[in-house]
Design an enzyme around this catalytic site. Structure first.
Site, PDB file in Angstrom:
ATOM      1  CG  HIS A 181      -1.803   1.176   1.356  1.00 15.33           C
ATOM      2  ND1 HIS A 181      -3.125   1.153   0.981  1.00 15.33           N
ATOM      3  CD2 HIS A 181      -1.566   2.438   1.790  1.00 15.33           C
ATOM      4  CE1 HIS A 181      -3.657   2.344   1.184  1.00 15.33           C
ATOM      5  NE2 HIS A 181      -2.736   3.145   1.678  1.00 15.33           N
ATOM      6  CD  GLU A 182       1.504   3.656   3.661  1.00 15.26           C
ATOM      7  OE1 GLU A 182       1.702   4.710   3.025  1.00 15.26           O
ATOM      8  OE2 GLU A 182       0.463   3.450   4.311  1.00 15.26           O
ATOM      9  CG  HIS A 224       0.238   6.270  -0.721  1.00 18.98           C
ATOM     10  ND1 HIS A 224      -0.813   6.913  -1.322  1.00 18.98           N
ATOM     11  CD2 HIS A 224      -0.285   5.666   0.394  1.00 18.98           C
ATOM     12  CE1 HIS A 224      -1.923   6.709  -0.609  1.00 18.98           C
ATOM     13  NE2 HIS A 224      -1.626   5.949   0.428  1.00 18.98           N
ATOM     14  CG  HIS A 264       0.386   9.108  -6.939  1.00 16.69           C
ATOM     15  ND1 HIS A 264      -0.753   9.358  -6.226  1.00 16.69           N
ATOM     16  CD2 HIS A 264       0.193   9.670  -8.143  1.00 16.69           C
ATOM     17  CE1 HIS A 264      -1.599  10.049  -6.982  1.00 16.69           C
ATOM     18  NE2 HIS A 264      -1.047  10.251  -8.153  1.00 16.69           N
TER      19      HIS A 264
HETATM   20 ZN   LIG Z   1      -2.937   5.189   1.952  1.00 12.61          ZN
END
Ligand SMILES: [Zn+2]
Length: 670
Positions: free
Chosen positions: A461-462, A465, A468
Site C-alpha cells: 500500500h505505502e 503511494h 505516485h
Molecule cells: Zn494510503
C-alpha cells in the site's frame, strides 16, 4: 556559526544532511525561512508590474524553498523519530505555521493579483497545467475566505475559531467517556478469551489498580472481547457502554456539540456561496457532488445488506443451536461470526509468518514496479536519520528518477500507523527537482524480520503511494505526486495491494525463511479467501455511517442530529443486529475536525476505483499487461493533480469506474 538547514546541500541527490543537523538548528532556521518566504510573498504582492502568470503564480510556486528545507526533515523526524525536544519544537511551530498561512491568505494585494489573472484567464494563452494551477490557487484563496470583506470576514473568523474549539471538546469528551468506563472480570469471566486478550485485560487491570483483569473501551480490547467471550450478558454490557460513548448525559455529552458544529458548517458554506456544506466540501473531490456520493453508497448498500441479512440468518441459527433463544443482537454478531470464521477459514497466522520475510516482500514490491514500469532500485549508502532507515536510488534506463527511503521497524519514538511522505516533491518549474520519497511502517523488529499478511499488504500500500511520487512528471510542485483529491489519493496505493494477491508474486517471493520453499498452494488459497470474510457486516456498518455523514451535510443542518441519524437508518433499513460503525456522538472522523466531514464515503470511493482499475489489467490479459501499465503511468501515476481526477481516470479506463469489480472483490456480487 552556520546553520546546515540554511546552506546549499551538496549531499548525494540533495538529501537533507541528517548527520550535520542538530535539533537546536530547527527553531532559528524556521524563523529565517518564514521571514524569507514572507519577503518573497510581499515582493510578489507589491510588484509594480501588472500581474502575469510568471510573476505571480509561477513565482508563488518557487517561493518558500528554505521553508521546505527546514520543514521536510523536521516533520520526518517529528513523525518517525520523535523525542520530548522535538515534540516541544512541534508545539512551538504549529501556531507559527498556521499564522503564516493565514497571513498569506489574508494578503489583499496578493489575492487581487490572483483574481485579476483568474478573470483574464481566457486571454492568457495558458497551457492546460498552467490553467489548472491558476484555478487551484484562486480556488484555495476563495475557499479560505479571502474574498470576504467587513462583517462577513469577521463572522468567518469567529466561525472557524468556534469550530476549532468544538472539535477539541468533542475529542476530549470522547476520551473522557472512554477512560471513565471499565468492567472488572472475575477469573472465570475470562472463559474463551485467547491468551493475547487475557494479557491485555490483565495489563489494563494493573494499570487501573483494579482487583482483576478489566475490559476497557479501547478498540483493541473491546472488539476481541466481543469476538471471543461466550458470556452473553457481559458482551451486552460492554457493547452498550461502547456505543454510548459521547451520549451519556452530563458534561461529556457530545450531542449538542454535534448540532452546533453542523449549524456552523452550513453557515460557513453559505458565506462562501455554496448551497450546503457538502457542496463546499465535495467541490474539490473527484465525487464532485452529494448526489454522486449518494448514488455510489446506494449501489453498494443493497447487495451488502442482502449479504448481511443472509449471514445474520446463519449466525442466528448457530446461536439457537448453542441454546440461546430470541433474536441475534448486535453484541452477538462478532462472537458468532468469529466462530464461523474459524470453521470456514482456519488460517494459522503463526504458520504463515515464516513465509513473509520483510526483505523478500520489499523485493517483491520492487520487482512488480520493475515489470510494470521498468524501475530499478540500487541500495545507497547515505546518512539518514535513524540506523533502521534504508535508501535506494531509483532509476529507469540509467536515468535517475528518485530516492526512495524505507523506515520499516516499530520503535517507541515513531507514531503508530504507516505512511508515505515526500521530503521533496517533483517539479520542473521554476526549477527541476527529483522526488525524495519515504515509506514509514511499524513492523515488529526481529532478525530475520517476518511480516503478517496485513503487514505485507501495508508495505505494498505505502509503496503504491511512493510510486505516485516517484513517477510524477508534472511542471509544478503544487500538483505533483499525491497532491490530488482526497477521494483519489488512495487509488495508487490500494491498487498496488492487488499485486500482492497475484499468485505468481506470492509463489516467487513468499518463501520459507528456513527452507526457502515457496508457500504451499492451499495456504495461498486460504490467505486469499479470508480477505472477503464477513464483508456484508463490514460494508453495512461502514455505509450506514457514510450515509449519515452525507445526510448531515447535504441539506440544511438538522436541529436534532440524533433524530436525523435515526431517520437515515430507518430509510436504509439497517439490519437489526448491526450498528453504525461510528454513531454521531463518537463519530470523530466527522466531528473532531473537518478532515472527513462529508468525506467518510471516500474510503469506498477509492476502493471502487482500485477494484475497477485492477480489472482493467485482468481484462487486458494479466496483472502485468504492458499497455495497461503504460496507460496507468501516463494518465494517473505521472499526472499527479495536473488535471481533474475524473478526467485522468477516464483517460486511463475509457469510462468512469463502476461498482461491479468492488462488489466482486468484497464477495458481494449476486
Ligand atoms: Zn494510503
Amino acid at each position: 556559526m552556520t546553520n546546515p538547514l540554511l546552506q546549499d546541500w551538496t549531499t548525494p541527490f540533495g538529501l537533507p544532511p541528517f548527520d550535520q543537523i542538530d535539533d537546536e538548528d530547527f527553531a532559528p532556521a524556521l524563523d529565517v525561512a518564514l521571514a524569507r518566504h514572507m519577503d518573497e510573498i510581499h515582493a510578489i504582492a507589491d510588484s509594480a508590474d501588472a500581474p502575469t502568470f510568471a510573476n505571480t503564480i509561477e513565482a508563488l510556486e518557487g517561493a518558500g524553498k528554505e521553508l521546505d528545507k527546514v520543514l521536510s526533515p523536521f516533520f520526518a523526524l517529528a513523525g518517525a523519530d520523535s523525542t520530548p525536544r522535538r515534540r516541544e519544537l512541534q508545539r512551538e511551530f504549529t501556531p507559527k505555521l498556521s499564522a503564516h498561512s493565514s497571513a498569506i491568505y489574508a494578503n489583499r494585494a496578493l489575492f487581487d493579483r490572483i483574481r485579476q489573472l483568474w478573470n483574464a484567464r481566457e486571454t492568457l494563452s495558458l497551457s492546460a497545467e498552467e490553467a489548472r494551477v491558476l484555478m487551484l490557487t484562486h480556488r484555495g484563496f476563495v475557499r479560505a475566505g479571502a474574498a470576504l470583506e467587513g462583517d462577513e470576514a469577521d463572522r468567518m473568523k469567529a466561525i472557524k475559531a468556534r469550530l476549532a474549539d468544538l472539535g477539541t471538546s468533542f475529542t476530549q469528551n470522547l476520551l473522557a467517556d472512554e477512560a471513565g468506563w471499565s468492567m472488572t472480570l472475575a477469573e472465570d469471566d475470562l472463559e474463551g478469551l485467547p491468551v493475547f486478550v487475557r494479557a491485555t485485560a490483565r495489563a489494563a487491570g494493573e494499570e487501573q489498580g483494579a482487583d482483576g483483569p478489566v475490559i476497557t473501551l479501547s478498540r483493541s480490547l473491546i472488539v476481541p472481547f466481543l469476538q471471543f467471550s461466550p458470556r452473553r450478558e457481559l458482551r451486552e454490557k460492554a457493547w452498550q457502554a461502547w456505543v454510548s460513548r459521547g451520549a451519556n448525559g452530563g458534561e461529556t455529552d457530545n450531542r449538542e456539540i454535534a448540532a452546533e458544529v453542523l449549524a456552523l458548517r452550513e453557515e460557513r458554506a453559505k458565506l462562501l456561496g455554496y448551497d450546503s456544506f457538502a457542496a463546499y466540501k465535495l467541490e474539490t473531490e473527484m465525487a464532485g457532488s452529494p448526489d454522486r456520493v449518494h448514488d455510489l453508497l446506494m449501489a453498494v448498500w443493497e447487495p451488502a445488506r442482502a449479504r448481511a441479512e443472509a449471514d445474520a440468518q446463519v449466525l442466528s441459527d448457530m446461536m439457537h443451536a448453542d441454546g440461546t433463544n430470541g433474536d441475534l443482537e448486535p453484541w452477538d454478531w462478532r462472537y458468532y461470526s468469529e466462530k464461523r470464521r474459524r470453521v470456514e477459514h482456519d488460517l494459522d497466522e503463526a504458520a504463515l509468518k515464516p513465509y513473509l520475510q520483510l526483505d523478500r516482500m520489499i523485493e517483491a514490491a520492487f520487482d512488480c514496479a520493475n515489470r510494470l514500469f521498468g524501475l530499478e532500485f540500487r541500495a545507497l549508502e547515505v546518512p539518514l536519520y535513524h540506523p533502521d532507515c534504508r535508501a535506494w536510488d531509483v532509476t529507469r534506463n540509467g536515468k535517475h528518477m528518485a530516492v526512495f527511503i524505507g523506515d520499516y521497524f516499530a520503535r517507541a519514538s515513531k507514531r503508530s500507523g504507516a505512511w508515505c511522505s515526500a521530503m521533496r516533491m517533483q517539479a520542473k518549474r521554476p526549477e527541476t527537482r527529483s522526488p525524495i520519497v519515504i515509506n514509514v511502517c511499524n513492523f515488529a523488529k526481529s532478525d530475520p524480520a517476518l511480516l503478517s499478511y496485513d503487514d505485507a499488504r501495508t508495505l505494498f500500500h505505502e509503496f503504491g503511494h511512493a510510486l505516485h511520487q516517484i513517477l510524477s512528471d508534472v511542471e509544478f510542485g503544487s500538483v505533483a505526486g499525491t497532491s490530488v483529491a482526497r477521494d483519489f489519493v488512495e487509488l495508487p496505493s490500494q491498487l498496488y495491494e492487488h499485486w500482492l494477491e497475484v499468485p505468481e508474486v506470492l509463489e516467487r517471493f513468499a518463501t520459507h525463511v528456513e527452507t526457502g520453499e515457496p508457500m504451499p498452494r492451499d495456504m495461498l488459497d486460504k490467505v486469499l479467501g479470508a480477505a472477503t470474510y464477513d464483508m456484508g457486516f463490514q460494508t453495512v456498518e461502514y455505509v450506514a455511517s457514510a450515509m449519515v455523514d452525507l445526510d448531515f451535510h447535504a441539506g440544511s443542518a438538522p436541529a436534532d442530529p440524533m433524530q436525523a441519524q435515526a431517520e437515515t437508518l430507518e430509510r436504509l433499513g439497517l439490519p437489526h443486529a448491526i450498528a453504525m460503525r461510528h454513531a454521531t456522538p463518537h463519530f470523530a472522523h466527522v466531528f473532531a475536525g473537518d478532515g472527513y466531514s462529508s468525506g467518510y464515503y471516500s474510503y469506498m470511493w477509492s476502493e471502487v476505483m482500485d477494484a475497477d482499475a485492477f480489472a482493467a489489467f485482468e481484462e487486458a490479459g494479466g496483472a502485468f499487461d504492458a499497455d495497461t501499465a503504460q496507460r496507468l503511468e501516463k494518465h494517473i501515476l505521472s499526472a499527479g493533480g495536473s488535471a481533474e481526477a475524473e478526467d485522468l481516470y477516464k483517460a486511463f479506463r475509457g469510462r468512469m469506474p463502476g461498482v461491479e469489480a468492488l462488489l466482486k472483490g468484497r464477495g458481494l456480487a449476486a
